[in-house]
Design an enzyme around this catalytic site. Structure first.
Site, mmCIF file in Angstrom:
data_model
loop_
_atom_site.group_PDB
_atom_site.id
_atom_site.type_symbol
_atom_site.label_atom_id
_atom_site.label_comp_id
_atom_site.label_asym_id
_atom_site.label_seq_id
_atom_site.Cartn_x
_atom_site.Cartn_y
_atom_site.Cartn_z
ATOM 1 N N TRP A 232 0.823 -1.192 0.000
ATOM 2 C CA TRP A 232 0.000 0.000 0.000
ATOM 3 C C TRP A 232 0.861 1.247 0.000
ATOM 4 O O TRP A 232 1.996 1.216 0.458
ATOM 5 C CB TRP A 232 -0.905 0.021 1.222
ATOM 6 N N VAL B 174 2.500 2.572 3.369
ATOM 7 C CA VAL B 174 3.447 1.710 4.086
ATOM 8 C C VAL B 174 4.553 1.245 3.138
ATOM 9 O O VAL B 174 5.717 1.588 3.299
ATOM 10 C CB VAL B 174 2.718 0.491 4.708
ATOM 11 N N CYS B 175 4.151 0.475 2.144
ATOM 12 C CA CYS B 175 5.128 -0.197 1.283
ATOM 13 C C CYS B 175 5.775 0.719 0.257
ATOM 14 O O CYS B 175 6.793 0.355 -0.342
ATOM 15 C CB CYS B 175 4.463 -1.376 0.590
ATOM 16 N N ILE B 176 5.202 1.908 0.044
ATOM 17 C CA ILE B 176 5.819 2.879 -0.851
ATOM 18 C C ILE B 176 6.467 4.020 -0.062
ATOM 19 O O ILE B 176 7.578 4.455 -0.381
ATOM 20 C CB ILE B 176 4.807 3.424 -1.874
#
Length: 217
Positions: free
Chosen positions: A118, A121-123
């Site tokens: 997402w 978070v992940c970016i």
């Protein structure tokens, strides 16, 4: 007064000046993504994947807990990169996995382009980490998504405030092509745009069918 010179700006992307990292485009992550329709997300991910493959952009694929929780990477990516094995992580921040750092360093590009799930978070994690270490960071926002519009928008704002540059999937494809007279990539760029470029792709179909239009002339 500055002098105009007919050459591209240094912040524009080209096929040889960046690394693309596609992060956690997986079923479990997509189930909770609400900031973009999943059909549109998959279409945009396909467009980015095809663009990277066509222009031979160094691409890193990575997943999180693929076997135990999040599921396999999207078929739209796997079909374009059938021989690439995604790096499967436990870290939410891709940049904290040493295997990713090793790949980035081996590729040796100072521009990093990110897309994934997402956004918040992940970016955000790799974007802020890469910026801190001196990389230029670009985020393909419509090949990314989050659990709500609020989460996605705040994440993009946070990254932009830190210096990241947002862009769209179609923008990514066309920025790599840049000149319709580049015949070696013209046909594939048009083909990708027709299949995954939405209304723009329909326009290409119409123009070529009705009066055999050609952008390079």
């Amino acid at each position: 007064m500055p002098t105009a010179i007919a050459k591209p700006g240094q912040t524009l992307l080209n096929p040889s000046n960046h690394t693309l990292i596609m992060i956690d485009h997986q079923s479990q992550m997509a189930f909770a993504t609400k900031s973009i329709d999943p059909v549109q997300l998959r279409n945009n991910v396909a467009l980015v994947s095809k663009a990277a493959k066509e222009f031979k952009v160094p691409t890193i694929l990575t997943t999180v807990a693929e076997k135990s929780f999040s599921g396999p990477i999207f078929n739209e990516i796997k079909e374009v990169f059938p021989n690439e094995t995604a790096i499967d992580r436990t870290t939410m921040n891709t940049w904290e996995d040493s295997r990713i750092a090793e790949r980035v360093n081996a590729i040796g590009k100072d521009k990093i382009v990110l897309a994934g799930l997402w956004t918040s978070v992940c970016i955000v994690g790799p974007a802020l980490s890469a910026l801190d270490q001196g990389f230029e960071v670009y985020v393909i926002t419509d090949a990314s998504g989050d659990v709500s519009d609020e989460a996605h928008e705040r994440a993009v704002e946070r990254m932009v405030q830190a210096g990241a540059r947002p862009m769209t999937s179609l923008q990514y494809l066309l920025e790599l092509q840049r000149d319709w007279a580049r015949g070696e990539t013209y046909d594939e760029t048009v083909a990708t745009a027709i299949v995954n470029g939405g209304g723009y792709g329909l326009g290409l179909i119409y123009a070529k069918s009705m009066f055999n239009a050609s952008e390079g002339h």
